[in-house]
Design an enzyme around this catalytic site. Structure first.
Site, mmCIF file in Angstrom:
data_model
loop_
_atom_site.group_PDB
_atom_site.id
_atom_site.type_symbol
_atom_site.label_atom_id
_atom_site.label_comp_id
_atom_site.label_asym_id
_atom_site.label_seq_id
_atom_site.Cartn_x
_atom_site.Cartn_y
_atom_site.Cartn_z
ATOM 1 N N ASN A 152 4.911 8.006 0.316
ATOM 2 C CA ASN A 152 3.477 8.039 0.636
ATOM 3 C C ASN A 152 3.060 6.880 1.541
ATOM 4 O O ASN A 152 1.885 6.583 1.676
ATOM 5 C CB ASN A 152 2.646 8.011 -0.659
ATOM 6 C CG ASN A 152 2.877 6.730 -1.459
ATOM 7 O OD1 ASN A 152 3.754 5.932 -1.117
ATOM 8 N ND2 ASN A 152 2.106 6.537 -2.507
ATOM 9 N N HIS B 34 3.855 3.712 1.017
ATOM 10 C CA HIS B 34 3.691 2.426 0.326
ATOM 11 C C HIS B 34 4.851 1.492 0.662
ATOM 12 O O HIS B 34 5.918 1.902 1.105
ATOM 13 C CB HIS B 34 3.511 2.613 -1.191
ATOM 14 C CG HIS B 34 4.744 2.942 -1.966
ATOM 15 N ND1 HIS B 34 4.706 3.512 -3.218
ATOM 16 C CD2 HIS B 34 6.070 2.783 -1.688
ATOM 17 C CE1 HIS B 34 5.934 3.658 -3.672
ATOM 18 N NE2 HIS B 34 6.777 3.245 -2.766
ATOM 19 N N GLU C 35 0.173 0.520 -2.668
ATOM 20 C CA GLU C 35 -0.081 1.947 -2.490
ATOM 21 C C GLU C 35 -1.147 2.174 -1.416
ATOM 22 O O GLU C 35 -1.842 1.229 -1.021
ATOM 23 C CB GLU C 35 -0.570 2.542 -3.820
ATOM 24 C CG GLU C 35 0.395 2.378 -4.994
ATOM 25 C CD GLU C 35 1.587 3.340 -4.938
ATOM 26 O OE1 GLU C 35 1.876 3.908 -3.858
ATOM 27 O OE2 GLU C 35 2.253 3.500 -5.976
HETATM 28 P P1 PGA Z 1 13.533 4.940 -2.295
HETATM 29 O O1 PGA Z 1 12.095 4.333 -2.598
HETATM 30 O O2 PGA Z 1 14.353 3.842 -1.706
HETATM 31 O O3 PGA Z 1 14.043 5.353 -3.650
HETATM 32 O O4 PGA Z 1 13.346 6.076 -1.345
HETATM 33 C C1 PGA Z 1 11.403 3.614 -1.641
HETATM 34 C C2 PGA Z 1 10.033 3.316 -2.153
HETATM 35 O O5 PGA Z 1 9.414 4.178 -2.803
HETATM 36 O O6 PGA Z 1 9.541 2.213 -1.877
#
Ligand code: PGA
Length: 233
Positions: free
Chosen positions: A128, A130, A135
């Site tokens: 998303n 973030h 967030e």
């Molecule tokens: P991921 O997560 O490395 O598991 O894709 C990244 C994040 O959500 O910051």
């Protein structure tokens, strides 16, 4: 855009990122590291190539409301994927989500980062937009703090093996990350192509907190070819 983008073939990506990290690993260096899926192949390589002795390691974020040692806790992941398979002991700093007053614990963690700053901040890119647990809605001046999680982030913790669905956490803020001498954003896989395109081509603003990093000379997006598809890069 002031940040740099480096695209590497999928099969070479982890080696390339490991090379960049090795250049920053030395006793006394202050590194902020993420967990999640993206850095796993990098940590495997790092563990086999260097000692962590004397490093000051700051964990980027931690989920609240999960029992200590839960497989979905970021501290558990860092230990499993890096610390327990490395030689040399780093001085590891973890945001204390178990404290009676998590907001106070977050401030203390932020103050510890401020003391000497960060030589390197390594972060992943959330689906998303973030960064850490900053967030959508986060602003660039926000420091380390307690945050509510976006629904996608809460659900995502289950993919890491969390035994419950966290709703809050502590994250290093965009302010401390942007102040690091160097920032590396790790992005891999076709499932990140669309969000990466939004971050790089869209407006800089709270809808995609990762977009703040595009305005930093000190930042490099280290992207594999799968994530660079769809014209993202
Ligand atoms: P991921 O997560 O490395 O598991 O894709 C990244 C994040 O959500 O910051």
């Amino acid at each position: 855009m002031k940040a740099s983008i480096e695209v590497t073939p999928d099969a070479k990506w982890a080696d390339r990122v490991t090379e960049r990290l090795l250049a920053e690993i030395a006793p006394g260096k202050r590194l902020c590291l993420p967990t999640g899926s993206t850095p796993v192949p990098v940590y495997r390589r790092l563990a086999g190539s260097t000692s962590l002795e004397g490093l000051e390691l700051f964990l980027l974020d931690e989920f609240g409301g999960l029992p200590k040692g839960d497989p979905g806790r970021c501290a558990t992941m860092l230990s499993r994927e890096l610390l327990s398979v490395s030689t040399g002991s780093a001085n590891v700093h973890i945001p204390d989500v178990d404290a009676a007053d998590p907001a106070e614990a977050a401030s203390r963690f932020g103050a510890l980062i401020h003391e000497g700053g960060l030589d390197l901040a390594v972060v992943g890119l959330g689906p998303n937009g973030h960064i850490g647990l900053n967030e959508p809605g986060s602003t660039p001046d926000q420091t380390t703090r307690v945050v509510d999680l976006a629904p996608l982030t809460s659900q995502g913790a289950r993919l890491y093996g969390a035994t419950a669905t966290p709703t809050w956490g502590i994250t290093v803020g965009m302010a401390e990350l942007a102040a690091a001498r160097e920032v590396l954003v790790l992005v891999t896989g076709g499932h990140k192509a669309e969000i990466l395109q939004r971050v790089l081509d869209g407006p800089i603003g709270p809808e995609t907190p990762a977009s703040y990093l595009t305005d930093l000379d000190s930042c490099t997006f280290l992207v594999d070819e799968s994530a660079a598809l769809n014209g993202a890069v």
